[in-house]
Design a protein around this motif. Structure first.
Motif, PDB file in Angstrom:
ATOM      1  N   THR A   1     -36.755  51.109 113.574  1.00  0.00           N
ATOM      2  CA  THR A   1     -37.772  51.267 114.617  1.00  0.00           C
ATOM      3  C   THR A   1     -39.097  51.700 114.013  1.00  0.00           C
ATOM      4  OG1 THR A   1     -36.098  51.855 116.255  1.00  0.00           O
ATOM      5  CG2 THR A   1     -38.370  52.493 116.738  1.00  0.00           C
ATOM      6  N   ARG A   2     -39.054  52.670 113.100  1.00  0.00           N
ATOM      7  CA  ARG A   2     -40.264  53.150 112.443  1.00  0.00           C
ATOM      8  C   ARG A   2     -40.931  52.043 111.626  1.00  0.00           C
ATOM      9  NH1 ARG A   2     -42.953  57.626 114.200  1.00  0.00           N
ATOM     10  NH2 ARG A   2     -41.780  59.560 113.940  1.00  0.00           N
ATOM     11  N   GLU A   3     -40.121  51.236 110.964  1.00  0.00           N
ATOM     12  CA  GLU A   3     -40.668  50.151 110.155  1.00  0.00           C
ATOM     13  C   GLU A   3     -41.297  49.074 111.021  1.00  0.00           C
ATOM     14  OE1 GLU A   3     -37.443  50.891 106.560  1.00  0.00           O
ATOM     15  OE2 GLU A   3     -37.221  49.165 107.900  1.00  0.00           O
ATOM     16  N   ARG A   4     -40.707  48.813 112.192  1.00  0.00           N
ATOM     17  CA  ARG A   4     -41.309  47.842 113.114  1.00  0.00           C
ATOM     18  C   ARG A   4     -42.639  48.378 113.643  1.00  0.00           C
ATOM     19  NH1 ARG A   4     -35.888  46.923 114.720  1.00  0.00           N
ATOM     20  NH2 ARG A   4     -36.054  48.360 116.486  1.00  0.00           N
ATOM     21  N   GLN A   5     -42.692  49.705 113.926  1.00  0.00           N
ATOM     22  CA  GLN A   5     -43.948  50.313 114.357  1.00  0.00           C
ATOM     23  C   GLN A   5     -45.001  50.199 113.248  1.00  0.00           C
ATOM     24  OE1 GLN A   5     -42.665  54.285 115.276  1.00  0.00           O
ATOM     25  NE2 GLN A   5     -42.024  53.783 117.363  1.00  0.00           N
ATOM     26  N   THR A   6     -44.554  50.431 112.021  1.00  0.00           N
ATOM     27  CA  THR A   6     -45.458  50.323 110.875  1.00  0.00           C
ATOM     28  C   THR A   6     -45.998  48.904 110.744  1.00  0.00           C
ATOM     29  OG1 THR A   6     -44.283  52.075 109.676  1.00  0.00           O
ATOM     30  CG2 THR A   6     -45.635  50.564 108.360  1.00  0.00           C
ATOM     31  N   LEU A   7     -45.124  47.916 110.896  1.00  0.00           N
ATOM     32  CA  LEU A   7     -45.532  46.517 110.802  1.00  0.00           C
ATOM     33  C   LEU A   7     -46.573  46.184 111.858  1.00  0.00           C
ATOM     34  CD1 LEU A   7     -45.189  43.688 109.603  1.00  0.00           C
ATOM     35  CD2 LEU A   7     -43.235  43.355 111.149  1.00  0.00           C
TER      36      LEU A   7
ATOM     37  N   ALA B   1     -50.461  44.983 111.231  1.00  0.00           N
ATOM     38  CA  ALA B   1     -51.033  43.784 111.842  1.00  0.00           C
ATOM     39  C   ALA B   1     -52.368  44.088 112.517  1.00  0.00           C
ATOM     40  CB  ALA B   1     -50.059  43.190 112.851  1.00  0.00           C
ATOM     41  N   ASP B   2     -52.557  45.357 112.916  1.00  0.00           N
ATOM     42  CA  ASP B   2     -53.825  45.784 113.518  1.00  0.00           C
ATOM     43  C   ASP B   2     -54.849  46.175 112.461  1.00  0.00           C
ATOM     44  OD1 ASP B   2     -52.922  45.377 116.082  1.00  0.00           O
ATOM     45  OD2 ASP B   2     -52.256  47.450 116.370  1.00  0.00           O
ATOM     46  N   GLY B   3     -54.465  46.036 111.175  1.00  0.00           N
ATOM     47  CA  GLY B   3     -55.390  46.353 110.102  1.00  0.00           C
ATOM     48  C   GLY B   3     -55.318  47.776 109.596  1.00  0.00           C
ATOM     49  N   ALA B   4     -54.290  48.505 109.990  1.00  0.00           N
ATOM     50  CA  ALA B   4     -54.177  49.911 109.597  1.00  0.00           C
ATOM     51  C   ALA B   4     -53.814  50.056 108.122  1.00  0.00           C
ATOM     52  CB  ALA B   4     -53.129  50.603 110.460  1.00  0.00           C
ATOM     53  N   SER B   5     -54.362  51.083 107.484  1.00  0.00           N
ATOM     54  CA  SER B   5     -53.986  51.440 106.121  1.00  0.00           C
ATOM     55  C   SER B   5     -52.800  52.394 106.193  1.00  0.00           C
ATOM     56  CB  SER B   5     -55.153  52.131 105.420  1.00  0.00           C
ATOM     57  OG  SER B   5     -55.443  53.364 106.072  1.00  0.00           O
ATOM     58  N   ALA B   6     -52.244  52.767 105.041  1.00  0.00           N
ATOM     59  CA  ALA B   6     -51.137  53.727 105.031  1.00  0.00           C
ATOM     60  C   ALA B   6     -51.580  55.051 105.641  1.00  0.00           C
ATOM     61  CB  ALA B   6     -50.632  53.927 103.609  1.00  0.00           C
ATOM     62  N   ALA B   7     -52.826  55.447 105.364  1.00  0.00           N
ATOM     63  CA  ALA B   7     -53.353  56.694 105.930  1.00  0.00           C
ATOM     64  C   ALA B   7     -53.455  56.595 107.451  1.00  0.00           C
ATOM     65  CB  ALA B   7     -54.718  57.004 105.322  1.00  0.00           C
TER      66      ALA B   7
ATOM     67  N   ARG C   1     -51.587  57.764 113.021  1.00  0.00           N
ATOM     68  CA  ARG C   1     -51.226  57.216 114.329  1.00  0.00           C
ATOM     69  C   ARG C   1     -49.756  57.434 114.679  1.00  0.00           C
ATOM     70  NH1 ARG C   1     -54.336  51.443 114.394  1.00  0.00           N
ATOM     71  NH2 ARG C   1     -53.301  51.266 116.436  1.00  0.00           N
ATOM     72  N   MET C   2     -48.908  57.567 113.646  1.00  0.00           N
ATOM     73  CA  MET C   2     -47.492  57.817 113.908  1.00  0.00           C
ATOM     74  C   MET C   2     -47.150  59.299 113.814  1.00  0.00           C
ATOM     75  SD  MET C   2     -45.721  54.515 111.981  1.00  0.00           S
ATOM     76  CE  MET C   2     -44.056  55.106 112.281  1.00  0.00           C
ATOM     77  N   GLY C   3     -48.124  60.114 113.386  1.00  0.00           N
ATOM     78  CA  GLY C   3     -47.896  61.543 113.294  1.00  0.00           C
ATOM     79  C   GLY C   3     -46.896  61.927 112.218  1.00  0.00           C
ATOM     80  N   ILE C   4     -46.973  61.247 111.080  1.00  0.00           N
ATOM     81  CA  ILE C   4     -46.043  61.516 109.983  1.00  0.00           C
ATOM     82  C   ILE C   4     -46.829  61.793 108.708  1.00  0.00           C
ATOM     83  CG2 ILE C   4     -44.157  60.146 110.933  1.00  0.00           C
ATOM     84  CD1 ILE C   4     -45.010  57.818 109.206  1.00  0.00           C
ATOM     85  N   ALA C   5     -46.149  62.306 107.681  1.00  0.00           N
ATOM     86  CA  ALA C   5     -46.801  62.599 106.412  1.00  0.00           C
ATOM     87  C   ALA C   5     -47.253  61.303 105.740  1.00  0.00           C
ATOM     88  CB  ALA C   5     -45.843  63.357 105.493  1.00  0.00           C
ATOM     89  N   HIS C   6     -48.312  61.416 104.935  1.00  0.00           N
ATOM     90  CA  HIS C   6     -48.854  60.231 104.264  1.00  0.00           C
ATOM     91  C   HIS C   6     -47.815  59.592 103.356  1.00  0.00           C
ATOM     92  CE1 HIS C   6     -51.171  57.943 101.236  1.00  0.00           C
ATOM     93  NE2 HIS C   6     -51.938  57.650 102.268  1.00  0.00           N
TER      94      HIS C   6
ATOM     95  N   THR D   1     -44.606  59.637 103.689  1.00  0.00           N
ATOM     96  CA  THR D   1     -43.604  58.974 104.541  1.00  0.00           C
ATOM     97  C   THR D   1     -44.132  57.633 105.031  1.00  0.00           C
ATOM     98  OG1 THR D   1     -42.766  61.106 105.279  1.00  0.00           O
ATOM     99  CG2 THR D   1     -42.192  59.200 106.619  1.00  0.00           C
ATOM    100  N   ALA D   2     -45.398  57.611 105.437  1.00  0.00           N
ATOM    101  CA  ALA D   2     -46.013  56.360 105.893  1.00  0.00           C
ATOM    102  C   ALA D   2     -46.049  55.336 104.766  1.00  0.00           C
ATOM    103  CB  ALA D   2     -47.424  56.634 106.399  1.00  0.00           C
ATOM    104  N   ARG D   3     -46.391  55.808 103.578  1.00  0.00           N
ATOM    105  CA  ARG D   3     -46.441  54.905 102.428  1.00  0.00           C
ATOM    106  C   ARG D   3     -45.056  54.324 102.121  1.00  0.00           C
ATOM    107  NH1 ARG D   3     -49.247  57.530  97.425  1.00  0.00           N
ATOM    108  NH2 ARG D   3     -47.306  58.732  97.460  1.00  0.00           N
ATOM    109  N   ASN D   4     -44.026  55.145 102.281  1.00  0.00           N
ATOM    110  CA  ASN D   4     -42.652  54.660 102.077  1.00  0.00           C
ATOM    111  C   ASN D   4     -42.273  53.613 103.125  1.00  0.00           C
ATOM    112  OD1 ASN D   4     -42.234  56.302  99.860  1.00  0.00           O
ATOM    113  ND2 ASN D   4     -41.314  57.960 101.052  1.00  0.00           N
ATOM    114  N   HIS D   5     -42.693  53.851 104.377  1.00  0.00           N
ATOM    115  CA  HIS D   5     -42.429  52.867 105.433  1.00  0.00           C
ATOM    116  C   HIS D   5     -43.072  51.529 105.081  1.00  0.00           C
ATOM    117  CE1 HIS D   5     -40.362  55.616 107.905  1.00  0.00           C
ATOM    118  NE2 HIS D   5     -41.385  56.131 108.577  1.00  0.00           N
ATOM    119  N   VAL D   6     -44.341  51.590 104.634  1.00  0.00           N
ATOM    120  CA  VAL D   6     -45.067  50.365 104.281  1.00  0.00           C
ATOM    121  C   VAL D   6     -44.355  49.639 103.148  1.00  0.00           C
ATOM    122  CG1 VAL D   6     -47.199  49.443 103.298  1.00  0.00           C
ATOM    123  CG2 VAL D   6     -47.303  51.220 105.072  1.00  0.00           C
ATOM    124  N   GLN D   7     -43.933  50.386 102.133  1.00  0.00           N
ATOM    125  CA  GLN D   7     -43.267  49.779 100.988  1.00  0.00           C
ATOM    126  C   GLN D   7     -41.963  49.107 101.389  1.00  0.00           C
ATOM    127  OE1 GLN D   7     -44.572  49.351  98.001  1.00  0.00           O
ATOM    128  NE2 GLN D   7     -42.760  48.153  97.443  1.00  0.00           N
ATOM    129  N   ARG D   8     -41.198  49.753 102.273  1.00  0.00           N
ATOM    130  CA  ARG D   8     -39.923  49.163 102.707  1.00  0.00           C
ATOM    131  C   ARG D   8     -40.148  47.910 103.541  1.00  0.00           C
ATOM    132  NH1 ARG D   8     -38.079  54.613 102.892  1.00  0.00           N
ATOM    133  NH2 ARG D   8     -38.675  54.827 105.077  1.00  0.00           N
TER     134      ARG D   8
END
Length: 207
Positions: free
Chosen positions: A148-154, A158-164, A169-174, A176-183
């Protein structure tokens, strides 16, 4: 060394001639026959019993992926050549019994290497297609493998968001967000965020 015997199936004479001339320089690859359609390819394979069939995907008498089963009955391994492809097309090739997919934009050295690898029993798919092939063959779809988190990240990517931006926007550590993007990139077989979004749109993972 006995050369790898290849039947080349390509309906454009200039393309077929260029490939034939290029492979003639390789001592370990021999074009034993050329065909210009699915029907003539079947005849050539039955007559010459090649090691590899180098098969153009789009031929005058249909989508050649549908002929892979017949062409491989003699034991030949089928390497599909195409101008453009998606992970879904690559998965269709694998499901039909094909041994790989190579883009026509690839260099001739890369094509020769793919022929050799396929003849040696390897499955040859580009990194951009591998995730789709593996997911299809294991009965999974990319959307099913994303959390679910990875789908939110995707969606955010698609909206042009960076890892930061994802972190904020997801209220998580940077990290953690970077790990989501990588996965997300790994699961979609993408090498960049832009490529991940392009693959996701192509595969219908984004509304």
């Amino acid at each position: 060394m006995t050369p790898t015997r290849v039947v080349l199936v390509e309906d454009h004479d200039m393309v077929a001639e260029a490939m034939t001339l290029a492979m003639a320089r390789a001592n370990d690859i021999e074009i034993v026959a050329r065909a210009h359609s699915i029907a003539t390819a079947v005849e050539s394979v039955r007559e010459h019993e090649p090691d590899v069939v180098l098969l153009d995907r789009r031929l005058p008498d249909g989508d050649a992926i549908e002929s892979i089963g017949v062409l491989s009955q003699s034991g030949a391994r089928v390497l599909v050549l195409t101008g453009e492809a998606t992970a879904t097309v690559a998965a269709r090739v694998a499901e039909a019994g094909g041994s790989g997919l190579v883009l026509k934009s690839s260099g001739l050295d890369e094509l020769e290497d793919a022929v050799r690898r396929v003849a040696d029993g390897e499955a040859v798919y580009g990194a951009e297609f591998l995730a789709g092939v593996l997911n299809r063959l294991t009965g999974r779809t990319p959307s099913a493998t994303l959390t679910t988190r990875e789908r939110q990240t995707l969606t955010l990517l698609a909206d042009g968001a960076s890892a930061a931006d994802v972190a904020t926007r997801m209220g998580i550590a940077h990290n953690t967000a970077r790990n989501h993007v990588q996965r997300v990139l790994e699961k979609l077989g993408a090498r960049s965020k832009l490529e991940a979004v392009a693959i996701a749109r192509r595969e219908g993972l984004l509304d």
